[in-house]
Design a protein around this motif. Sequence first.
Motif, short mmCIF file in Angstrom:
data_model
loop_
_atom_site.label_atom_id
_atom_site.label_comp_id
_atom_site.label_asym_id
_atom_site.label_seq_id
_atom_site.Cartn_x
_atom_site.Cartn_y
_atom_site.Cartn_z
N GLY A 1 6.33 12.28 -10.92
CA GLY A 1 6.55 13.60 -11.51
C GLY A 1 5.59 13.79 -12.67
O GLY A 1 5.42 12.87 -13.48
N LEU A 2 4.97 14.97 -12.80
CA LEU A 2 3.93 15.19 -13.81
C LEU A 2 4.24 16.42 -14.64
O LEU A 2 4.82 17.39 -14.16
N ASP A 3 3.82 16.34 -15.91
CA ASP A 3 3.80 17.53 -16.75
C ASP A 3 2.44 18.21 -16.59
O ASP A 3 1.49 17.62 -16.06
N LEU A 4 2.33 19.47 -17.03
CA LEU A 4 1.06 20.20 -16.93
C LEU A 4 -0.05 19.46 -17.66
O LEU A 4 0.13 18.98 -18.79
N GLY A 5 -1.19 19.34 -17.00
CA GLY A 5 -2.33 18.65 -17.59
C GLY A 5 -2.26 17.14 -17.52
O GLY A 5 -3.08 16.46 -18.13
N SER A 6 -1.31 16.57 -16.77
CA SER A 6 -1.15 15.12 -16.68
C SER A 6 -1.70 14.60 -15.35
O SER A 6 -1.82 15.35 -14.38
N THR A 7 -1.98 13.31 -15.34
CA THR A 7 -2.51 12.65 -14.15
C THR A 7 -1.82 11.30 -13.99
O THR A 7 -1.58 10.60 -14.98
N ALA A 8 -1.47 10.96 -12.76
CA ALA A 8 -0.90 9.64 -12.46
C ALA A 8 -1.52 9.12 -11.18
O ALA A 8 -1.81 9.88 -10.25
N GLN A 9 -1.75 7.81 -11.13
CA GLN A 9 -2.39 7.20 -9.97
C GLN A 9 -1.70 5.90 -9.61
O GLN A 9 -1.42 5.07 -10.48
N ILE A 10 -1.43 5.76 -8.32
CA ILE A 10 -0.91 4.49 -7.81
C ILE A 10 -2.08 3.55 -7.63
O ILE A 10 -3.02 3.84 -6.89
N CYS A 11 -2.04 2.41 -8.31
CA CYS A 11 -3.18 1.50 -8.36
C CYS A 11 -3.34 0.74 -7.05
O CYS A 11 -2.36 0.42 -6.37
N GLU B 1 0.85 -1.20 0.00
CA GLU B 1 0.00 0.00 0.00
C GLU B 1 0.88 1.25 0.00
O GLU B 1 1.69 1.44 0.90
N ILE B 2 0.72 2.07 -1.01
CA ILE B 2 1.51 3.29 -1.14
C ILE B 2 0.56 4.47 -1.29
O ILE B 2 -0.35 4.45 -2.13
N THR B 3 0.78 5.50 -0.48
CA THR B 3 0.03 6.75 -0.61
C THR B 3 1.02 7.89 -0.77
O THR B 3 2.17 7.80 -0.32
N LEU B 4 0.57 8.95 -1.38
CA LEU B 4 1.43 10.11 -1.64
C LEU B 4 1.40 11.05 -0.44
O LEU B 4 0.37 11.22 0.21
N ASP B 5 2.55 11.65 -0.16
CA ASP B 5 2.70 12.52 1.01
C ASP B 5 2.40 13.96 0.61
O ASP B 5 3.16 14.58 -0.15
N PRO B 6 1.30 14.54 1.09
CA PRO B 6 0.96 15.93 0.71
C PRO B 6 2.05 16.93 1.06
O PRO B 6 2.20 17.95 0.40
N LYS B 7 2.82 16.62 2.11
CA LYS B 7 3.84 17.58 2.56
C LYS B 7 4.94 17.76 1.52
O LYS B 7 5.65 18.76 1.54
N THR B 8 5.11 16.77 0.63
CA THR B 8 6.20 16.85 -0.35
C THR B 8 5.71 17.30 -1.72
O THR B 8 6.51 17.55 -2.61
#
Length: 563
Positions: free
Chosen positions: A548-558, A383-390
């Motif tokens: 890392g994302l470019d403008l208008g891109s979306t990425a999701q950890i499944c 289980e991996i979640t993204l850290d808002p602080k970073t």
Amino acid sequence: MAQQGSQLDQEKLCCSVCLDLLTDPVTIPCGHNYCMSCIKSFWDMDDQKGIQSCPQCRQIFVPRPVLMKNTMLADLVEDLNKRGLQASPAYPCYAGAEDVACDFCTGTKLKAIKSCQKCLVSYCDQHLQPHYESAAFEKHKLVDPTKKHNICFHHNEMLTVFCRTDQQCICHLCYMKKHKGHNVVLAKEERTQRQRALGEIQQTIQQKIQDRETEVKLFQQNVEDVNCSADKAVRNSEKIFNELLHLIGKINSDVKQQIRSQQETKVCQFKELQEKLQQEISELKSKDVELKQLSHTEDDIQFLQNYASLSHLHQSTHSPSITIQPVSYFENIAAALSAVRDKLRHILSEEWTKISLRESKLDVLLPQAEPKTRAEFLKYSCEITLDPKTANTLMVLSEGNRKATVMEPTLLSAVQLAIGLYARDPESPSFTTKLQVLSKESLTGRCYWEVEWSGAGVSVAVTYEDISKTQDESKFGQNDKSWVLQCVNKGNEFIHDKRSTSLYQLSRVGVYLDHIAGTLSFYSVSETMTLLHRVQTTFTQPLYAGLGLDLGSTAQICQLKWT
């Protein structure tokens, strides 16, 4: 007679240990002669007993003699060899199961010492003599004894040729009849070529042996390090617990002393009050007696006169009122100590749990194959979640902090004002110059996760926590602290420390990390797992997943489920 003389010479020049002609003859102090290697081996065995002696006369030598080559005996042996004579053993040497037997011996066969390539026969020493003495055998070639597998079963000829087409040894008649037109070379030539290939294989094996020996030494060093670390940890823990026990003992002594001191003070106070009360009781009893006497006076005049003199009795001094409370003088100390005990118990339990979890993550690096199928990979899903602080301020996290989206600055500000997104921790700065975010969880051991993306481009990264978050080199892959698979519509590439490798296009990425083995692999996920790139290195810190994302891109950890 000449033959008997040569036989006698041979017997004199035989080593009594190996029963063969002397090789590098040496003479020991008692005068007996031996092969240098034979007497050394014999004395090496005697060294275990603590003595050195002659195998024949048993004379003991202290210290062990220094062996020097007997040049005269060596010259005599060389002369015998030049005359073509072979030493006869002191006793008949019969052929064993692994030896080549003499073809001319009847009954129990002696061990062959030579084979004739012309006669296709092997001879013992006795039956070989005609080859040395008769001119009819001058052109016969004698070689070391060989078994019948060197003979062609079809033509009873020596196998001297190798057919590369059929990969077998043949004789010259086989070549003329069955192998004509094949790729045929002399056996010696094929042996030379294969010997060279064998040397390369040996070098590879020797290199593997060296590598494995190095690994064994490394493991041994790891064992020693673990033992030393454990011993040190035990010593430190004993020291710390002894200090804690000493501190607790000191506090216990101070508490006892304080209780006893307060006990003594309070007891003195109560005794002082008790004495005053006893004195007052005595005074009151005395007055009571006088009053009784007055009440029994029969003369009225005397009663009245005495009453006037005793009228002060009802003006007795009143002692201050004393309030008696329940006995609870030191319960507050016990309550405070109980609270301290509970806090200490909680702290120790909590810290011990952390220690246990940290130690349980230790692993031993053993060879283990990387998973092949997606089901095998899912066994290591985490289980991996993204850290808002970073997260960079232009990034919005959603789906339980598993999805990251880059929005236009004006739109993002409105969203932030509307829903009041996360606050930033100044002690944990976010990425300021790059549109990037790290995972909240650290990655150790074996981990697997998948990322789906859409838009202009996304970077799927693994990085150390201390990667720069403010400089230009904070971009994933542009430093030695991060490894990234950069996915864009025009083409994909793997980047580490500014070095890139081109890959083909994909939309779902699988990442497999074996932190202990130092393996990081990126896969294209579909019905099958396709390896995109694998890194073999040594990780020195816990790792974190990154996006890392470019403008208008979306990425999701499944979210992955393994059943």
